[in-house]
Design an enzyme around this catalytic site. Structure first.
Site, PDB file in Angstrom:
ATOM      1  N   ARG A 244       0.822  -1.207   0.000  1.00  0.00           N
ATOM      2  CA  ARG A 244       0.000   0.000   0.000  1.00  0.00           C
ATOM      3  C   ARG A 244       0.863   1.266   0.000  1.00  0.00           C
ATOM      4  O   ARG A 244       0.516   2.269  -0.639  1.00  0.00           O
ATOM      5  CB  ARG A 244      -0.923  -0.006   1.222  1.00  0.00           C
ATOM      6  CG  ARG A 244      -1.890   1.174   1.257  1.00  0.00           C
ATOM      7  CD  ARG A 244      -3.021   0.909   2.245  1.00  0.00           C
ATOM      8  NE  ARG A 244      -4.011   1.977   2.231  1.00  0.00           N
ATOM      9  CZ  ARG A 244      -4.152   2.861   3.219  1.00  0.00           C
ATOM     10  NH1 ARG A 244      -3.360   2.801   4.279  1.00  0.00           N
ATOM     11  NH2 ARG A 244      -5.079   3.790   3.152  1.00  0.00           N
TER      12      ARG A 244
ATOM     13  N   HIS B  21      -6.586  -5.921  -1.710  1.00  0.00           N
ATOM     14  CA  HIS B  21      -7.340  -5.934  -0.453  1.00  0.00           C
ATOM     15  C   HIS B  21      -7.664  -7.335   0.035  1.00  0.00           C
ATOM     16  O   HIS B  21      -8.367  -7.495   1.029  1.00  0.00           O
ATOM     17  CB  HIS B  21      -8.607  -5.087  -0.597  1.00  0.00           C
ATOM     18  CG  HIS B  21      -8.305  -3.636  -0.835  1.00  0.00           C
ATOM     19  ND1 HIS B  21      -8.889  -2.894  -1.823  1.00  0.00           N
ATOM     20  CD2 HIS B  21      -7.428  -2.801  -0.236  1.00  0.00           C
ATOM     21  CE1 HIS B  21      -8.397  -1.669  -1.817  1.00  0.00           C
ATOM     22  NE2 HIS B  21      -7.506  -1.580  -0.859  1.00  0.00           N
TER      23      HIS B  21
ATOM     24  N   ASN C 167      -3.079   8.840   4.448  1.00  0.00           N
ATOM     25  CA  ASN C 167      -1.871   8.263   5.043  1.00  0.00           C
ATOM     26  C   ASN C 167      -1.774   8.430   6.556  1.00  0.00           C
ATOM     27  O   ASN C 167      -1.189   7.586   7.244  1.00  0.00           O
ATOM     28  CB  ASN C 167      -0.617   8.892   4.407  1.00  0.00           C
ATOM     29  CG  ASN C 167      -0.502   8.530   2.939  1.00  0.00           C
ATOM     30  OD1 ASN C 167      -0.893   7.434   2.527  1.00  0.00           O
ATOM     31  ND2 ASN C 167       0.019   9.450   2.135  1.00  0.00           N
TER      32      ASN C 167
ATOM     33  N   HIS D  86       0.469   4.265  -2.627  1.00  0.00           N
ATOM     34  CA  HIS D  86       0.251   5.661  -2.238  1.00  0.00           C
ATOM     35  C   HIS D  86       1.406   6.566  -2.666  1.00  0.00           C
ATOM     36  O   HIS D  86       1.214   7.766  -2.848  1.00  0.00           O
ATOM     37  CB  HIS D  86       0.018   5.760  -0.720  1.00  0.00           C
ATOM     38  CG  HIS D  86      -1.369   5.371  -0.313  1.00  0.00           C
ATOM     39  ND1 HIS D  86      -1.922   5.700   0.898  1.00  0.00           N
ATOM     40  CD2 HIS D  86      -2.327   4.669  -0.974  1.00  0.00           C
ATOM     41  CE1 HIS D  86      -3.169   5.229   0.973  1.00  0.00           C
ATOM     42  NE2 HIS D  86      -3.429   4.585  -0.142  1.00  0.00           N
TER      43      HIS D  86
HETATM   44  C1  HEM Z   1      -9.387   1.312  -5.709  1.00  0.00           C
HETATM   45  C2  HEM Z   1      -9.297   2.307  -4.813  1.00  0.00           C
HETATM   46  C3  HEM Z   1      -8.813   2.067  -3.417  1.00  0.00           C
HETATM   47  C4  HEM Z   1      -9.408   2.508  -2.282  1.00  0.00           C
HETATM   48  C5  HEM Z   1     -10.661   3.371  -2.190  1.00  0.00           C
HETATM   49  C6  HEM Z   1      -8.652   1.990  -1.173  1.00  0.00           C
HETATM   50  C7  HEM Z   1      -8.926   2.224   0.160  1.00  0.00           C
HETATM   51  C8  HEM Z   1      -8.321   1.600   1.225  1.00  0.00           C
HETATM   52  C9  HEM Z   1      -8.651   1.819   2.613  1.00  0.00           C
HETATM   53  C10 HEM Z   1      -9.699   2.784   3.140  1.00  0.00           C
HETATM   54  C11 HEM Z   1      -7.860   1.009   3.362  1.00  0.00           C
HETATM   55  C12 HEM Z   1      -7.858   0.896   4.903  1.00  0.00           C
HETATM   56  C13 HEM Z   1      -6.979   1.976   5.501  1.00  0.00           C
HETATM   57  C14 HEM Z   1      -7.064   2.054   7.020  1.00  0.00           C
HETATM   58  O1  HEM Z   1      -7.928   1.432   7.655  1.00  0.00           O
HETATM   59  O2  HEM Z   1      -6.244   2.803   7.600  1.00  0.00           O
HETATM   60  C15 HEM Z   1      -7.022   0.274   2.442  1.00  0.00           C
HETATM   61  C16 HEM Z   1      -6.093  -0.665   2.816  1.00  0.00           C
HETATM   62  C17 HEM Z   1      -5.246  -1.300   1.937  1.00  0.00           C
HETATM   63  N1  HEM Z   1      -5.120  -1.028   0.595  1.00  0.00           N
HETATM   64 FE1  HEM Z   1      -6.376   0.071  -0.543  1.00  0.00          FE
HETATM   65  N2  HEM Z   1      -7.606   1.261  -1.656  1.00  0.00           N
HETATM   66  C18 HEM Z   1      -7.662   1.283  -3.015  1.00  0.00           C
HETATM   67  C19 HEM Z   1      -6.753   0.700  -3.879  1.00  0.00           C
HETATM   68  C20 HEM Z   1      -5.663  -0.021  -3.493  1.00  0.00           C
HETATM   69  C21 HEM Z   1      -4.590  -0.462  -4.378  1.00  0.00           C
HETATM   70  C22 HEM Z   1      -4.486  -0.120  -5.871  1.00  0.00           C
HETATM   71  C23 HEM Z   1      -3.707  -1.162  -3.616  1.00  0.00           C
HETATM   72  C24 HEM Z   1      -2.426  -1.833  -4.010  1.00  0.00           C
HETATM   73  C25 HEM Z   1      -2.195  -2.397  -5.181  1.00  0.00           C
HETATM   74  C26 HEM Z   1      -4.222  -1.179  -2.267  1.00  0.00           C
HETATM   75  C27 HEM Z   1      -3.673  -1.849  -1.205  1.00  0.00           C
HETATM   76  C28 HEM Z   1      -4.155  -1.845   0.076  1.00  0.00           C
HETATM   77  C29 HEM Z   1      -3.647  -2.715   1.127  1.00  0.00           C
HETATM   78  C30 HEM Z   1      -2.596  -3.812   0.951  1.00  0.00           C
HETATM   79  C31 HEM Z   1      -4.317  -2.365   2.311  1.00  0.00           C
HETATM   80  C32 HEM Z   1      -4.075  -2.937   3.719  1.00  0.00           C
HETATM   81  C33 HEM Z   1      -2.902  -2.183   4.329  1.00  0.00           C
HETATM   82  C34 HEM Z   1      -2.464  -2.650   5.703  1.00  0.00           C
HETATM   83  O3  HEM Z   1      -2.992  -3.633   6.242  1.00  0.00           O
HETATM   84  O4  HEM Z   1      -1.581  -1.973   6.276  1.00  0.00           O
HETATM   85  N3  HEM Z   1      -5.387  -0.450  -2.225  1.00  0.00           N
HETATM   86  N4  HEM Z   1      -7.323   0.664   1.153  1.00  0.00           N
END
Ligand code: HEM
Ligand SMILES: *[C@@H]1O[C@H](CO)[C@@H](O)[C@H](O)[C@H]1NC(C)=O
Ligand SMILES: *[C@@H]1O[C@H](CO)[C@@H](O)[C@H](O)[C@H]1NC(C)=O
Length: 241
Positions: free
Chosen positions: A61, A190, A91, A65
């Site tokens: 992530r 996700h 972030n 970002h």
């Molecule tokens: C499509 C639009 C996307 C939205 C709206 C989105 C939104 C989010 C949100 C709200 C979270 C939780 C953050 C938190 O609770 O602090 C999250 C977690 C995450 N996102 Fe996304 N995301 C998107 C696309 C992506 C993409 C393109 C990737 C990577 C290729 C990605 C990888 C991740 C990962 C791996 C997590 C978990 C991170 C952790 O456990 O530390 N996301 N995302």
């Protein structure tokens, strides 16, 4: 970068330009200046995941970002003022893994000082994170330059929000040269990691103001998530759990 590696750098660059390779980036970019790079990053990511499996998700992530704000230039890693990317809404209290990147960078510096950009280290760490989490492998194109500007305002505008419509998300991907297929594929990220209830509890308890769950959510998962999130949300209007 010392003189001989500098000379190598220009030689390599000259070679690439003279044979007419279209992309400036290549997986071999540090072949002479840091031959152990891949091995070092893999070892450090492995260590980090052994300590905490979730770190694989967090590093992926972090790369995402970074890339959505002025390209994959490592600018998310910069400490700065209140308008730096670290402080931007997507972030703040959310992006994690900075210490792991610091550790990898130190390790790389000990082996080949001043040769490898932080942006490239982050890109390799994200790839290794996915691989070691049971996901696919891809070759990482290398040769990125580290950015010097961290733009929090742009991060707030460019990184998709969990409350964006699908059209807005697609358009934010288009802005960085990614298409609809990329939205679908990359959203598969996700399947690892964690998210706070606050970002999706509306869909569990009050979807589109209906005070009912989103009917498209698979029922076993809905029950599970309701249990996890019920005590954390103010929208507890339905006895769905
Ligand atoms: C499509 C639009 C996307 C939205 C709206 C989105 C939104 C989010 C949100 C709200 C979270 C939780 C953050 C938190 O609770 O602090 C999250 C977690 C995450 N996102 Fe996304 N995301 C998107 C696309 C992506 C993409 C393109 C990737 C990577 C290729 C990605 C990888 C991740 C990962 C791996 C997590 C978990 C991170 C952790 O456990 O530390 N996301 N995302
Ligand atoms: C940051 O991004 C915003 C929005 O694109 C732009 O208006 C501003 O000039 C940028 N700031 C810097 C320092 O580049
Ligand atoms: C459900 O959502 C609607 C619209 O967003 C809002 O007006 C309403 O107050 C919410 N209901 C509860 C119980 O939170």
């Amino acid at each position: 970068m010392n003189r001989s590696s500098n000379a190598n750098f220009w030689l390599v660059n000259f070679f690439i330009l003279s044979v007419g390779v279209r992309s400036q980036l290549t997986p071999d970019f540090y072949k002479t200046t840091c031959p152990d790079l891949y091995r070092i990053v893999r070892r450090e990511v492995q260590k980090a995941l052994k300590y905490e499996m979730r770190m694989g998700a967090s590093l992926l992530r972090l790369h995402f970002h970074d890339c959505f704000v002025n390209g994959c230039d490592g600018s998310i890693l910069l400490d700065g003022d209140q308008d730096s990317e670290k402080f931007a809404t997507p972030n703040l209290n959310s992006a994690r893994g900075f210490e792991v990147i610091d550790t990898i960078k130190s390790s790389v510096e000990r082996a080949c000082s001043g040769a490898v950009s932080c942006a490239d280290i982050l890109a390799i760490a994200a790839r290794d994170s996915v691989l070691l989490s049971g996901g696919p492998f891809w070759y990482v194109q290398l040769g990125r330059r580290d950015g010097l500007i961290s733009n929090g305002t742009l991060a707030n505008l460019a990184i998709p929000s969990p409350f964006d419509t699908l059209d807005t998300i697609i358009s934010k991907f288009n802005d960085v040269g990614l298409d609809l297929k990329d939205v679908v594929t990359l959203s598969g990220a996700h399947t690892t990691g964690r998210a706070r209830c606050t970002f999706f509890s509306n869909r569990l308890f009050n979807s589109s103001g209906t005070e009912a769950p989103d009917s498209t959510i698979e029922t076993t998962m809905l029950t599970e998530y309701c249990k996890i999130c019920a005590y954390k949300t103010v929208m507890r209007t339905q006895p769905v759990c």
